[in-house]
Design a protein around this motif. Structure first.
Motif, PDB file in Angstrom:
ATOM      1  N   LYS A   8      28.311  26.619  39.629  1.00  0.00           N
ATOM      2  CA  LYS A   8      29.287  26.946  40.672  1.00  0.00           C
ATOM      3  C   LYS A   8      29.725  28.393  40.597  1.00  0.00           C
ATOM      4  O   LYS A   8      30.231  28.939  41.573  1.00  0.00           O
ATOM      5  N   GLU A   9      29.577  29.038  39.447  1.00  0.00           N
ATOM      6  CA  GLU A   9      30.089  30.387  39.239  1.00  0.00           C
ATOM      7  C   GLU A   9      29.058  31.482  39.500  1.00  0.00           C
ATOM      8  O   GLU A   9      29.332  32.645  39.247  1.00  0.00           O
ATOM      9  N   ILE A  10      27.896  31.118  40.012  1.00  0.00           N
ATOM     10  CA  ILE A  10      26.840  32.099  40.261  1.00  0.00           C
ATOM     11  C   ILE A  10      26.470  32.062  41.743  1.00  0.00           C
ATOM     12  O   ILE A  10      26.230  30.997  42.301  1.00  0.00           O
ATOM     13  N   VAL A  11      26.446  33.225  42.367  1.00  0.00           N
ATOM     14  CA  VAL A  11      25.998  33.343  43.759  1.00  0.00           C
ATOM     15  C   VAL A  11      24.484  33.456  43.713  1.00  0.00           C
ATOM     16  O   VAL A  11      23.951  34.423  43.155  1.00  0.00           O
ATOM     17  N   LYS A  12      23.789  32.488  44.292  1.00  0.00           N
ATOM     18  CA  LYS A  12      22.332  32.477  44.198  1.00  0.00           C
ATOM     19  C   LYS A  12      21.630  32.613  45.543  1.00  0.00           C
ATOM     20  O   LYS A  12      20.597  33.249  45.635  1.00  0.00           O
ATOM     21  N   ARG A  13      22.166  32.013  46.565  1.00  0.00           N
ATOM     22  CA  ARG A  13      21.452  31.965  47.835  1.00  0.00           C
ATOM     23  C   ARG A  13      21.558  33.276  48.599  1.00  0.00           C
ATOM     24  O   ARG A  13      22.594  33.941  48.587  1.00  0.00           O
ATOM     25  N   VAL A  20      28.487  38.551  51.068  1.00  0.00           N
ATOM     26  CA  VAL A  20      29.265  39.393  50.158  1.00  0.00           C
ATOM     27  C   VAL A  20      29.076  40.863  50.523  1.00  0.00           C
ATOM     28  O   VAL A  20      30.037  41.633  50.581  1.00  0.00           O
ATOM     29  N   PHE A  21      27.843  41.265  50.820  1.00  0.00           N
ATOM     30  CA  PHE A  21      27.567  42.659  51.163  1.00  0.00           C
ATOM     31  C   PHE A  21      28.183  43.044  52.505  1.00  0.00           C
ATOM     32  O   PHE A  21      28.625  44.172  52.687  1.00  0.00           O
ATOM     33  N   LYS A  22      28.210  42.115  53.463  1.00  0.00           N
ATOM     34  CA  LYS A  22      28.741  42.429  54.785  1.00  0.00           C
ATOM     35  C   LYS A  22      30.257  42.453  54.821  1.00  0.00           C
ATOM     36  O   LYS A  22      30.858  43.310  55.467  1.00  0.00           O
ATOM     37  N   THR A  23      30.897  41.506  54.144  1.00  0.00           N
ATOM     38  CA  THR A  23      32.341  41.360  54.277  1.00  0.00           C
ATOM     39  C   THR A  23      33.126  41.947  53.108  1.00  0.00           C
ATOM     40  O   THR A  23      34.347  42.014  53.180  1.00  0.00           O
ATOM     41  N   GLY A  24      32.440  42.364  52.059  1.00  0.00           N
ATOM     42  CA  GLY A  24      33.142  42.798  50.855  1.00  0.00           C
ATOM     43  C   GLY A  24      33.587  44.244  50.877  1.00  0.00           C
ATOM     44  O   GLY A  24      33.097  45.062  51.645  1.00  0.00           O
ATOM     45  N   LYS A  25      34.550  44.541  49.992  1.00  0.00           N
ATOM     46  CA  LYS A  25      34.992  45.911  49.777  1.00  0.00           C
ATOM     47  C   LYS A  25      34.245  46.467  48.574  1.00  0.00           C
ATOM     48  O   LYS A  25      34.017  45.768  47.597  1.00  0.00           O
ATOM     49  N   GLU A  74      36.287  37.940  30.572  1.00  0.00           N
ATOM     50  CA  GLU A  74      37.456  38.447  31.296  1.00  0.00           C
ATOM     51  C   GLU A  74      37.874  37.549  32.461  1.00  0.00           C
ATOM     52  O   GLU A  74      38.905  37.778  33.072  1.00  0.00           O
ATOM     53  N   LYS A  75      37.102  36.541  32.757  1.00  0.00           N
ATOM     54  CA  LYS A  75      37.330  35.663  33.901  1.00  0.00           C
ATOM     55  C   LYS A  75      38.711  35.005  33.913  1.00  0.00           C
ATOM     56  O   LYS A  75      39.309  34.889  34.992  1.00  0.00           O
ATOM     57  N   PRO A  76      39.277  34.580  32.784  1.00  0.00           N
ATOM     58  CA  PRO A  76      40.610  33.956  32.841  1.00  0.00           C
ATOM     59  C   PRO A  76      41.711  34.878  33.354  1.00  0.00           C
ATOM     60  O   PRO A  76      42.742  34.413  33.827  1.00  0.00           O
ATOM     61  N   ARG A  77      41.517  36.183  33.295  1.00  0.00           N
ATOM     62  CA  ARG A  77      42.517  37.145  33.772  1.00  0.00           C
ATOM     63  C   ARG A  77      42.447  37.376  35.279  1.00  0.00           C
ATOM     64  O   ARG A  77      43.289  38.075  35.834  1.00  0.00           O
ATOM     65  N   MET A  78      41.437  36.813  35.960  1.00  0.00           N
ATOM     66  CA  MET A  78      41.192  37.143  37.359  1.00  0.00           C
ATOM     67  C   MET A  78      41.732  36.072  38.304  1.00  0.00           C
ATOM     68  O   MET A  78      41.784  34.896  37.973  1.00  0.00           O
ATOM     69  N   VAL A  79      42.112  36.530  39.489  1.00  0.00           N
ATOM     70  CA  VAL A  79      42.574  35.636  40.542  1.00  0.00           C
ATOM     71  C   VAL A  79      41.371  34.854  41.055  1.00  0.00           C
ATOM     72  O   VAL A  79      40.327  35.449  41.338  1.00  0.00           O
ATOM     73  N   PRO A  80      41.464  33.523  41.181  1.00  0.00           N
ATOM     74  CA  PRO A  80      40.325  32.751  41.683  1.00  0.00           C
ATOM     75  C   PRO A  80      40.132  32.933  43.185  1.00  0.00           C
ATOM     76  O   PRO A  80      41.060  33.281  43.910  1.00  0.00           O
ATOM     77  N   GLY A  81      38.899  32.697  43.623  1.00  0.00           N
ATOM     78  CA  GLY A  81      38.602  32.744  45.050  1.00  0.00           C
ATOM     79  C   GLY A  81      37.873  33.982  45.517  1.00  0.00           C
ATOM     80  O   GLY A  81      37.924  34.328  46.696  1.00  0.00           O
ATOM     81  N   TYR A  82      37.150  34.642  44.634  1.00  0.00           N
ATOM     82  CA  TYR A  82      36.410  35.854  45.012  1.00  0.00           C
ATOM     83  C   TYR A  82      34.945  35.746  44.598  1.00  0.00           C
ATOM     84  O   TYR A  82      34.615  35.077  43.626  1.00  0.00           O
ATOM     85  N   ASP A  83      34.100  36.426  45.357  1.00  0.00           N
ATOM     86  CA  ASP A  83      32.706  36.616  44.984  1.00  0.00           C
ATOM     87  C   ASP A  83      32.548  38.065  44.542  1.00  0.00           C
ATOM     88  O   ASP A  83      33.025  38.982  45.212  1.00  0.00           O
ATOM     89  N   PHE A  84      31.855  38.261  43.424  1.00  0.00           N
ATOM     90  CA  PHE A  84      31.641  39.590  42.859  1.00  0.00           C
ATOM     91  C   PHE A  84      30.153  39.897  42.858  1.00  0.00           C
ATOM     92  O   PHE A  84      29.368  39.099  42.358  1.00  0.00           O
ATOM     93  N   ALA A  85      29.779  41.049  43.400  1.00  0.00           N
ATOM     94  CA  ALA A  85      28.402  41.524  43.319  1.00  0.00           C
ATOM     95  C   ALA A  85      28.425  42.842  42.551  1.00  0.00           C
ATOM     96  O   ALA A  85      29.070  43.802  42.979  1.00  0.00           O
ATOM     97  N   PHE A  86      27.768  42.867  41.415  1.00  0.00           N
ATOM     98  CA  PHE A  86      27.667  44.076  40.606  1.00  0.00           C
ATOM     99  C   PHE A  86      26.283  44.655  40.809  1.00  0.00           C
ATOM    100  O   PHE A  86      25.282  43.989  40.542  1.00  0.00           O
ATOM    101  N   ILE A  87      26.200  45.888  41.291  1.00  0.00           N
ATOM    102  CA  ILE A  87      24.932  46.595  41.430  1.00  0.00           C
ATOM    103  C   ILE A  87      24.877  47.612  40.310  1.00  0.00           C
ATOM    104  O   ILE A  87      25.773  48.457  40.179  1.00  0.00           O
ATOM    105  N   VAL A  88      23.827  47.533  39.497  1.00  0.00           N
ATOM    106  CA  VAL A  88      23.705  48.367  38.306  1.00  0.00           C
ATOM    107  C   VAL A  88      22.636  49.423  38.551  1.00  0.00           C
ATOM    108  O   VAL A  88      21.514  49.101  38.971  1.00  0.00           O
TER     109      VAL A  88
END
Length: 116
Positions: A8-13, A20-25, A74-88
């Motif tokens: 549930k914690e991984i964005v796969k599709r 995430v790319f279209k609507t995210g900041k 660090e996940k317990p410190r974060m507000v739930p309800g967000y999708d995160f995309a990290f580009i490295v």
């Protein structure tokens, strides 16, 4: 205790990643970019995407594991309800402490930490 991310914690599709790319900041620092988008779930989800020219497959998989581990801790410190995309992006700094500093700085900029 389980020490890995659940399914549930991984964005796969692909459509979810595109959303995430279209609507995210976007927030960026040297070698790392964060895109944050709200989801309609009660959990945070993550996807780590090294750019195509980021070393060999072994290095790309290693950076994915490292970022996911930092995020999992660090996940317990974060507000739930967000999708995160990290580009490295390839860079000179690849040690764990600098990666953690960068990731925490980007999350702080995004304002996803719980108020304490």
């Amino acid at each position: 205790m389980r020490r890995s991310l659940s399914k549930k914690e991984i964005v796969k599709r692909k459509p979810e990643i595109d959303r995430v790319f279209k609507t995210g900041k976007t927030y960026a620092c040297l070698g790392l970019k964060l895109i944050v988008s709200q989801n309609q779930l009660d959990v945070d989800r993550i996807v780590v995407i090294p750019v195509r020219h980021y070393g060999s497959a072994v290095q790309r998989n290693r950076i994915r594991r490292q970022i996911k581990e930092i995020w999992r801790n660090e996940k317990p410190r974060m507000v739930p309800g967000y999708d995160f995309a990290f580009i490295v992006y390839p860079g000179k700094v690849n040690d764990h402490t600098s990666q953690k500093k960068q990731l925490l700085a980007l999350c702080e900029k995004a304002g996803v930490f719980l108020q304490s």
